[in-house]
Design a protein around this motif. Structure first.
Motif, PDB file in Angstrom:
ATOM      1  N   THR A   1       0.879  -1.129   0.221  1.00  0.00           N
ATOM      2  CA  THR A   1       0.389   0.024  -0.162  1.00  0.00           C
ATOM      3  C   THR A   1       0.709   0.942  -0.292  1.00  0.00           C
ATOM      4  N   SER A   2       0.759   1.921  -0.962  1.00  0.00           N
ATOM      5  CA  SER A   2       1.810   2.848  -1.337  1.00  0.00           C
ATOM      6  C   SER A   2       1.135   4.285  -0.709  1.00  0.00           C
TER       7      SER A   2
ATOM      8  N   TYR B   1     -14.054   4.906 -18.595  1.00  0.00           N
ATOM      9  CA  TYR B   1     -13.183   3.993 -17.909  1.00  0.00           C
ATOM     10  C   TYR B   1     -11.906   4.405 -17.227  1.00  0.00           C
ATOM     11  N   ASN B   2     -11.578   5.734 -18.066  1.00  0.00           N
ATOM     12  CA  ASN B   2      -9.795   5.624 -18.178  1.00  0.00           C
ATOM     13  C   ASN B   2     -10.059   6.863 -17.339  1.00  0.00           C
ATOM     14  N   ALA B   3     -11.630   8.049 -17.468  1.00  0.00           N
ATOM     15  CA  ALA B   3     -11.796   9.110 -16.748  1.00  0.00           C
ATOM     16  C   ALA B   3     -12.302   8.555 -15.396  1.00  0.00           C
ATOM     17  N   ILE B   4     -12.619   7.974 -14.995  1.00  0.00           N
ATOM     18  CA  ILE B   4     -12.789   7.584 -13.807  1.00  0.00           C
ATOM     19  C   ILE B   4     -11.191   7.037 -12.829  1.00  0.00           C
TER      20      ILE B   4
ATOM     21  N   VAL C   1      -0.641   3.122 -11.111  1.00  0.00           N
ATOM     22  CA  VAL C   1      -1.770   3.124 -12.780  1.00  0.00           C
ATOM     23  C   VAL C   1      -2.784   2.073 -12.040  1.00  0.00           C
ATOM     24  N   GLU C   2      -2.266   1.006 -11.794  1.00  0.00           N
ATOM     25  CA  GLU C   2      -2.600  -0.512 -11.313  1.00  0.00           C
ATOM     26  C   GLU C   2      -3.066  -0.120 -10.518  1.00  0.00           C
ATOM     27  N   GLU C   3      -2.780   0.109  -9.434  1.00  0.00           N
ATOM     28  CA  GLU C   3      -3.716   0.596  -8.472  1.00  0.00           C
ATOM     29  C   GLU C   3      -5.100   1.502  -8.532  1.00  0.00           C
ATOM     30  N   ALA C   4      -5.133   2.714  -9.171  1.00  0.00           N
ATOM     31  CA  ALA C   4      -6.180   3.029  -9.375  1.00  0.00           C
ATOM     32  C   ALA C   4      -6.888   1.890 -10.334  1.00  0.00           C
ATOM     33  N   GLU C   5      -6.934   1.392 -11.092  1.00  0.00           N
ATOM     34  CA  GLU C   5      -7.479   0.551 -11.458  1.00  0.00           C
ATOM     35  C   GLU C   5      -8.187  -0.480 -11.391  1.00  0.00           C
ATOM     36  N   LEU C   6      -7.410  -0.953 -10.084  1.00  0.00           N
ATOM     37  CA  LEU C   6      -8.168  -1.532  -8.780  1.00  0.00           C
ATOM     38  C   LEU C   6      -9.445  -0.449  -8.442  1.00  0.00           C
TER      39      LEU C   6
ATOM     40  N   CYS D   1      -7.360  11.943  -6.911  1.00  0.00           N
ATOM     41  CA  CYS D   1      -7.306  12.033  -5.049  1.00  0.00           C
ATOM     42  C   CYS D   1      -5.960  10.978  -4.200  1.00  0.00           C
ATOM     43  N   ARG D   2      -5.700  10.406  -4.864  1.00  0.00           N
ATOM     44  CA  ARG D   2      -4.166   9.710  -4.866  1.00  0.00           C
ATOM     45  C   ARG D   2      -3.046  10.142  -5.513  1.00  0.00           C
ATOM     46  N   PRO D   3      -2.293  11.056  -5.580  1.00  0.00           N
ATOM     47  CA  PRO D   3      -1.400  11.028  -7.001  1.00  0.00           C
ATOM     48  C   PRO D   3      -0.180  10.321  -6.429  1.00  0.00           C
ATOM     49  N   GLU D   4      -0.004   9.700  -5.318  1.00  0.00           N
ATOM     50  CA  GLU D   4       1.292   8.775  -5.156  1.00  0.00           C
ATOM     51  C   GLU D   4       0.432   6.786  -5.853  1.00  0.00           C
TER      52      GLU D   4
END
Lengths: 224, 224
Positions: free
Chosen positions: A221-222, B140-143, B156-161, B150-153
DNA sequence: GTCTATAGGGTGATAGAC
DNA sequence: GTCTATCACCCTATAGAC
């Protein structure tokens, strides 16, 4: 109706039909195609199953039994062993997610099992509805009751929302496995990604239910 | 082109086909049934669309355009106004959930829109895949990108989850709306329940992403 | 149980009158 | 644009030989 002899032909028809129904739907699949796929005779479906519709119903029962999960019901029977300990509750959630993820997204079963599962849920005919009531609903209720053990102060309706949160994500990846291939950079559904799904979905539930995060889930978790 | 008052035959065919395709699938629907439903002639489908397949492709485009959501893309354009403030990030998540929930689960659109949407995702033919690439994937990409703000750190993969976590729950309730009627005590998908879904799904994301919970979402949580 | 042949019906698509 | 009539095809299911 029940024939004892040559179960291989009957089973071959079942498996061939499963693959074709999953891909093209029942209406989009002819008994000719089924017979051809497993090198059986055109009349074999009607001999062994009576009709195409009967074959479909038999197939639904077959698939739903195959992908049935037991972890939630097992956990309910031993609940005095873990329900008081929040960290064990979190582990129980993880176990449920893991078992279902492996049942649905795995090479443990042919891919068409879960494809057909989606179709069954999308358009349940009356006969199929009865099978869903027998197999799927008890599983849903078991998960809901496990989650209620984790948070006894939670009402039934809230527990069902969390059950939806758990189930919906897993069901989604059955879709995704085919659909994500349309993306510019398709995901590879290998065991690494599958493991990431298990960990992510578990985290969603554990954080959402405000249970303590097990140490083996904390890494990676980053953000705080 | 667009005549709302008196629908042309072509439009009537489109809507009738949509309802029937959603319920019985493309293969399970005859052009006779479509024509009969909107009191058009049997030859009308082939005259106006050339073939049943063309009608289906036109319908897919029609439905995907109709249920398209814009909130996420709007948010991305104004991101300097909210992305620095965690509480506004949480509200952004809520807005995305709310818009999509209302698009998918509402009387705002006919129910068959979302039913057909499920079918499209389940079995995308090549022509349909192109439309999905045009319409669904950018959303999907926009979301995903909003969640990254919201969480810049977050990678990409985590944001997709997390995008999956959001989308999957909403998509699930499209299923559920029909499927839950098999339960012993069927859920009523009225506006009260719809509101509960919006609040729950928002909470799942906001807690999961460790954003501050907006005050209007806090009430009704029965546990600390 | 397996096979061939065929019945009986529904299908998508089209030609041509209006 | 609408309609009728019709085509050629594919479908499920069955009868009956082996």
């Amino acid at each position: 109706m029940e024939q004892e002899a040559t179960p291989t032909t009957k089973e071959a028809l079942l498996l061939a039909a499963g693959e074709l129904f999953a891909e093209n739907g029942v209406e989009g699949t002819s008994i000719r195609a089924i017979a051809e796929k497993c090198q059986a005779n055109i009349a074999a479906v009607n001999y062994h199953f009576g009709s195409k519709e009967n074959l479909y119903v038999a197939l639904v029962r077959y698939v739903l039994e195959k992908i049935k999960c037991y972890r939630a019901e097992d956990l309910l029977q031993n609940k005095q062993e873990w329900a008081q300990d929040p960290i064990k509750c979190a582990e129980a959630v993880y176990q449920i997610v893991e078992e279902r993820c492996q049942q649905y997204l795995t090479s443990l079963h042919p891919h068409w099992y879960s494809q057909l599962f989606m179709r069954i849920l999308l358009q349940p005919t009356p006969a199929v509805s009865e099978i869903i009531k027998d197999i799927v609903i008890p599983e849903y209720n078991a998960i809901r009751d496990v989650l209620r053990c984790c948070r006894p102060e939670m009402g039934v309706e809230e527990a069902e929302l969390w059950t939806d949160t758990l189930m919906s994500q897993l069901v989604n990846y059955i879709f995704a496995e085919d659909l994500m291939q349309l993306f510019p950079e398709p995901r590879k559904f290998n065991s690494t990604f599958q493991n990431r799904i298990i960990r992510h979905v578990s985290k969603v539930l554990i954080r959402g239910l405000k249970l303590p995060m097990p140490s083996f889930l904390e890494e990676g978790t980053s953000y705080a």
